[in-house]
Write a protein that holds these residues in place. Structure first.
Motif, PDB file in Angstrom:
ATOM      1  N   LEU A 330       0.860  -1.182   0.000  1.00  0.00           N
ATOM      2  CA  LEU A 330       0.000   0.000   0.000  1.00  0.00           C
ATOM      3  C   LEU A 330       0.896   1.232   0.000  1.00  0.00           C
ATOM      4  CD1 LEU A 330      -2.689   1.524   0.330  1.00  0.00           C
ATOM      5  CD2 LEU A 330      -2.429   1.243   2.806  1.00  0.00           C
ATOM      6  N   ARG A 353      -0.049   1.550 -10.181  1.00  0.00           N
ATOM      7  CA  ARG A 353      -0.142   0.332  -9.371  1.00  0.00           C
ATOM      8  C   ARG A 353      -0.021  -0.871 -10.298  1.00  0.00           C
ATOM      9  NH1 ARG A 353      -4.078  -3.287  -9.031  1.00  0.00           N
ATOM     10  NH2 ARG A 353      -5.659  -1.932  -9.942  1.00  0.00           N
ATOM     11  N   SER A 357      -1.187  -4.771  -5.524  1.00  0.00           N
ATOM     12  CA  SER A 357      -0.910  -3.668  -4.610  1.00  0.00           C
ATOM     13  C   SER A 357      -1.890  -2.518  -4.828  1.00  0.00           C
ATOM     14  CB  SER A 357       0.534  -3.205  -4.793  1.00  0.00           C
ATOM     15  OG  SER A 357       1.434  -4.237  -4.427  1.00  0.00           O
ATOM     16  N   GLN A 358      -1.743  -1.468  -4.010  1.00  0.00           N
ATOM     17  CA  GLN A 358      -2.675  -0.349  -4.060  1.00  0.00           C
ATOM     18  C   GLN A 358      -1.930   0.966  -3.932  1.00  0.00           C
ATOM     19  OE1 GLN A 358      -5.612  -0.434  -0.955  1.00  0.00           O
ATOM     20  NE2 GLN A 358      -6.895   1.138  -1.887  1.00  0.00           N
ATOM     21  N   THR A 360      -3.037   4.995  -3.321  1.00  0.00           N
ATOM     22  CA  THR A 360      -4.196   5.817  -2.990  1.00  0.00           C
ATOM     23  C   THR A 360      -3.768   7.057  -2.223  1.00  0.00           C
ATOM     24  OG1 THR A 360      -6.400   5.759  -1.961  1.00  0.00           O
ATOM     25  CG2 THR A 360      -4.631   4.602  -0.812  1.00  0.00           C
ATOM     26  N   ASN A 383      -4.353   2.961 -12.618  1.00  0.00           N
ATOM     27  CA  ASN A 383      -4.839   1.987 -11.630  1.00  0.00           C
ATOM     28  C   ASN A 383      -4.697   2.471 -10.185  1.00  0.00           C
ATOM     29  OD1 ASN A 383      -5.409   0.213 -13.746  1.00  0.00           O
ATOM     30  ND2 ASN A 383      -3.403  -0.769 -13.607  1.00  0.00           N
ATOM     31  N   GLU A 385      -6.349   5.258  -6.986  1.00  0.00           N
ATOM     32  CA  GLU A 385      -7.618   5.837  -6.549  1.00  0.00           C
ATOM     33  C   GLU A 385      -7.363   6.972  -5.564  1.00  0.00           C
ATOM     34  OE1 GLU A 385      -8.578   2.686  -2.933  1.00  0.00           O
ATOM     35  OE2 GLU A 385      -9.494   2.377  -4.901  1.00  0.00           O
TER      36      GLU A 385
END
Length: 492
Positions: A330, A353, A357-358, A360, A383, A385
């Motif tokens: 993350l 990303r 995984s993320q 943000t 990808n 947010e």
């Protein structure tokens, strides 16, 4: 006390001679050499200092006896063939005034341990040996300082700060051609300065020239990291041509670090690299070349501020990437604000990303991105947010000014894009949104070569308001999404 002994003492302490030492006379050099209240010289113990005679044993005897050591100035060159150890349990002060410790073999030149020691004005000449560190600060030498020293042609690192050596300072030093030794396999020791798992350390105001890697901060684990360090006002240049995958300032598991006002030039990989770091401020730096001016991510990373830097001709000015495959990472809370990016050969800012995984909570705000026909895009987000792209000024990208792909809950507002699709008019849009959902694009301005001010190919929950454009190819807004809100979009 002899005249020479008095002058060395005055140089080291800057205070009057102690009354208890006043009884020493020129007939008592041995007593003076052995006293903790005296200033001693390696020559008091038989060193020659001609750069030819092996002075290892004599210098070591001096270090083992004297609490304050004066190496005597630039005319003194002490050849050594084994490591000198500064291991007394009381703090020792070593001053060189330009004197040199010269490697006669591929050995570590000096080790500091057991107490808080001070090195000032010593030159360390590695004579291009295949290995050997200049100065190693052991874990039990906390609060030691290395000031105004020179490290040239050192096979491995000029300075290596060991795990646990907290509060060490390296400042005002000069490094040239360090880390190029043929037997040095570990990239950590191919750097000019290496700090490993030591907290509250400061590396400031150094000149690091013709280096393999520049300055490295390493925490062994994500759970502990390397904490509260400062890397500030250093000039760091790579050897030409640069060594493969070399980095200027390399951070691994950094915590609460400050990287500010450095100049970093000519590395093969990233100028400033933050791998799995948290709570790092990167401000006021100037970089040239390299892959990324600043890289953030790979494993989990958070709370990084990239502010007020200047990046000249990198591949990318700033890249934020999460791509761990075994343990999904993350990357969250990265702020990229007020930077100037000039002629990036790929693009200005990239956020992406990969895998599971993320990425943000990223903000890209108030940056000047002068692509100038050198690279493809101004800002690219893939990808991710909860991204905000706000108030940026993007000039002459070869393709899109702002490109969003696979994003969700993203705001693009108050940006100005000039000449998207530079050199290929009416081909690329100023703001391009592909396969994304819940994007708000408001109060953006586009002019010049672009095909559209805003182009949306698919998605749901889009809002495009307050767009202003002129001199575009096919028109202002191209909407291929479902249920998009369009309002107050005007051609000038």
């Amino acid at each position: 006390m002899t005249k020479n002994s008095l002058s060395r003492r005055a140089l080291l302490y800057g205070t009057p001679v102690l009354a208890g030492a006043a009884a020493l006379t020129a007939a008592e050099p041995a007593m003076a050499a052995g006293s903790d209240t005296s200033v001693v010289s390696p020559k008091d113990y038989g060193a020659v200092g001609d750069g030819v005679t092996d002075d290892t044993a004599a210098v070591q005897r001096c270090l083992s006896q004297g609490r304050a050591v004066d190496f005597g100035g630039p005319d003194n060159v002490y050849l050594i063939t084994n490591t000198l150890t500064v291991y007394r349990s009381v703090p020792q002060i070593l001053r060189g005034h330009g004197a040199t410790i010269k490697a006669g073999a591929a050995v570590n030149l000096m080790r500091l341990g057991r107490a808080r020691h001070s090195l000032d004005g010593l030159n360390f000449d590695g004579t291009s040996q295949p290995g050997g560190v200049g100065v190693i600060v052991e874990g039990d030498a906390q609060y030691s300082s290395i000031v105004n020293c020179r490290f040239t042609n050192i096979g491995a690192s000029g300075v290596s700060v060991s795990s646990g050596a907290h509060h060490v300072t390296v400042t005002g030093c000069f490094f040239d051609h360090c880390g190029h030794g043929s037997t040095v396999a570990d990239n950590n020791y191919r750097s000019s300065i290496y700090v490993a798992d030591a907290d509250f350390c400061a590396v400031t105001d150094n000149r690091v020239l013709n280096c393999n890697w520049g300055i490295i901060f390493r925490g062994d684990s994500a759970a502990v990291g390397i904490n509260f360090y400062t890397c500030q006002s250093n000039v760091i240049t790579a050897v030409s041509p640069p060594v493969a995958i070399s980095q200027g300032i390399s951070n691994r598991h950094g915590r609460n670090g400050k990287i500010a006002d450095n100049t970093v030039v000519g590395f093969d990989d990233n100028s400033i690299d933050c791998w799995g770091c948290n709570t790092i401020t990167i401000a006021g730096n100037s970089t040239k070349g390299g892959k990324d001016g600043v890289f953030v991510g790979d494993p989990s990373s958070s709370n990084i501020v990239v502010n007020g830097n200047t990046f000249n001709r990198p591949q990318r000015g700033v890249r934020v990437l999460s791509q761990e495959t075994v343990t999904p990472a993350l990357v969250i809370g990265v702020t990229i604000v007020g930077n100037t990016i000039t002629e990036p050969t790929d693009g200005g800012v990239q956020i992406a990303r990969n895998n599971l995984s993320q990425v943000t909570g990223i903000t890209v705000s108030d940056n000047d991105i002068h692509v100038a026909g050198a690279g493809s895009y101004g800002v690219k987000v893939v990808n991710a947010e909860l991204v905000r792209v706000l108030g940026n000024r993007i000039y002459r990208p070869l393709q899109q000014g702002i490109h969003l792909s696979g994003v969700d809950i993203t705001e693009v507002a108050h940006n100005t894009v000039s000449d998207a699709g530079y050199q290929t008019p009416n081909t690329y849009s100023a703001i391009d949104i592909v396969g994304s959902n819940r994007v708000t694009a408001r109060d953006n301005v586009a002019y010049g070569n672009a095909k559209h001010a805003v182009a949306i190919t698919s998605g749901v929950g889009m809002t495009v308001t307050g767009t202003r454009w002129r001199s575009l190819g096919a028109g202002g807004i191209s909407n291929g999404a479902t249920g998009t809100v369009l309002a107050d979009n005007v051609q000038l």
